[in-house]
Design a protein around this motif. Structure first.
Motif, short mmCIF file in Angstrom:
data_model
loop_
_atom_site.label_atom_id
_atom_site.label_comp_id
_atom_site.label_asym_id
_atom_site.label_seq_id
_atom_site.Cartn_x
_atom_site.Cartn_y
_atom_site.Cartn_z
N ARG A 16 37.01 40.14 41.94
CA ARG A 16 36.69 40.24 43.15
C ARG A 16 38.28 40.76 43.44
O ARG A 16 38.04 41.22 44.75
CB ARG A 16 36.29 39.17 43.75
CG ARG A 16 34.40 38.71 43.45
CD ARG A 16 34.01 39.69 44.36
NE ARG A 16 32.88 39.49 43.74
CZ ARG A 16 31.32 38.89 44.86
NH1 ARG A 16 31.35 37.96 46.12
NH2 ARG A 16 30.46 39.01 44.48
N THR A 17 39.09 40.26 43.12
CA THR A 17 39.95 40.63 44.20
C THR A 17 40.93 41.02 43.26
O THR A 17 42.20 41.62 44.17
CB THR A 17 41.19 38.68 43.37
OG1 THR A 17 41.79 38.45 42.14
CG2 THR A 17 40.48 37.84 44.07
N GLY A 18 40.40 42.00 41.87
CA GLY A 18 41.58 43.22 41.65
C GLY A 18 42.80 43.04 41.20
O GLY A 18 43.54 43.31 40.88
N LEU A 19 43.18 41.26 40.88
CA LEU A 19 44.75 40.90 40.45
C LEU A 19 43.96 40.10 39.18
O LEU A 19 42.45 39.59 39.36
CB LEU A 19 44.59 40.21 41.16
CG LEU A 19 45.16 40.52 42.92
CD1 LEU A 19 46.00 39.33 43.96
CD2 LEU A 19 46.86 41.26 42.54
N SER A 20 44.66 39.57 38.58
CA SER A 20 45.21 38.74 37.30
C SER A 20 44.39 37.50 38.12
O SER A 20 45.48 37.00 38.60
CB SER A 20 45.48 38.99 36.45
OG SER A 20 46.98 38.53 35.94
N VAL A 21 44.04 36.07 37.09
CA VAL A 21 44.42 34.88 37.25
C VAL A 21 46.29 34.44 37.53
O VAL A 21 46.68 34.25 38.38
CB VAL A 21 44.38 33.77 36.70
CG1 VAL A 21 44.46 32.20 37.30
CG2 VAL A 21 42.21 34.64 36.59
N PRO A 22 47.00 35.00 36.52
CA PRO A 22 48.15 34.77 36.58
C PRO A 22 48.93 35.60 37.75
O PRO A 22 49.42 34.56 38.31
CB PRO A 22 49.17 35.06 35.41
CG PRO A 22 47.71 34.98 34.36
CD PRO A 22 46.54 35.19 35.09
N ASP A 23 48.34 36.92 37.89
CA ASP A 23 49.52 37.27 39.17
C ASP A 23 48.51 36.15 40.56
O ASP A 23 50.06 36.73 41.34
CB ASP A 23 48.22 38.63 39.42
CG ASP A 23 49.30 39.71 38.56
OD1 ASP A 23 50.29 38.84 38.03
OD2 ASP A 23 48.75 40.87 38.14
#
Ligand code: S3P
Length: 199
Positions: free
Chosen positions: A64-71
């Motif tokens: 959904r966000t296009g980001l990894s969880v760490p990011d």
């Protein structure tokens, strides 16, 4: 590489061994437990056995966000991630015939716990193991997890969360001595009967 089984042959589904079933009243199976407890691996196997959909809350947030969880943690901070997680949980619990792997921290939020307890036809399973086993598994997986950077802090989180995992669960499966496929079978067998009202 994925942990998902490739074919019916991998699952040993044959005319003699038809796809597994759980009690017909169930619409969702939710897997909870600390990081490294096997929620995604076992959830994927259970979904494949039942012919259900598998949904990993972290993967859903990432797509959904296009980001990894760490990011997300690094750029926006943990409280922002927790808001995304709660929204993702609401959406996941609206699905049918779905196995849902929560994040290890999802049950820390009271609203999330109430949602899980009050959504009908939803079985919650706690995948348990001692903290040292979980920590070692995470190190071996080599997946970046922001909240494991300090082992002592992670151990405190585990101790704080374990009673929450237990109180939410209709069933607890000790995964310390079980391989993924055996844990998946144990989980399905535990769900043959209707859910008891008391946890
Ligand atoms: C977290 C667990 C992770 C992920 C995030 C925070 C936690 O999921 O949601 O890094 O608070 O325990 P997994 O349990 O799938 O590793």
């Amino acid at each position: 590489m994925t942990n998902a089984p490739d074919s019916e042959a991998d699952l040993n589904i044959t005319p003699e061994h038809p796809p597994a079933t759980v009690h017909p009243s169930l619409r969702r199976i939710v897997l909870t437990g600390f990081m490294g407890s096997g929620k995604s691996t076992i959830g994927c196997l259970v979904a494949a056995h039942l012919g259900w959909t598998f949904l990993d809350l972290d993967a859903h947030i990432e797509s959904r966000t296009g980001l990894s969880v760490p990011d997300i943690f690094a750029i926006h901070g943990e409280p922002y991630f927790r808001r995304l997680e709660s929204t993702a949980l609401v959406s996941a619990l609206g699905r049918r015939n779905t196995v849902i792997a929560l994040g290890g921290g999802t049950p820390e939020c009271l609203t999330n716990r109430l949602l899980l307890e009050q959504t009908p036809a939803t079985a919650t399973i706690f995948l348990d193991a001692p903290f040292p086993d979980l920590f070692d598994r995470c190190v071996l997986q080599g997946i970046s997890r922001p909240l494991l950077a300090d082992p002592a802090v992670a151990a405190d989180r585990f101790a704080r969360r374990r009673p929450l995992y237990r109180s939410l669960a209709h069933h607890t499966i000790d995964t310390s001595a079980l391989a993924g496929p055996d844990a998946a079978h144990a989980l399905i067998a535990a769900l043959a009967a209707p859910l008891k009202r008391s946890r």
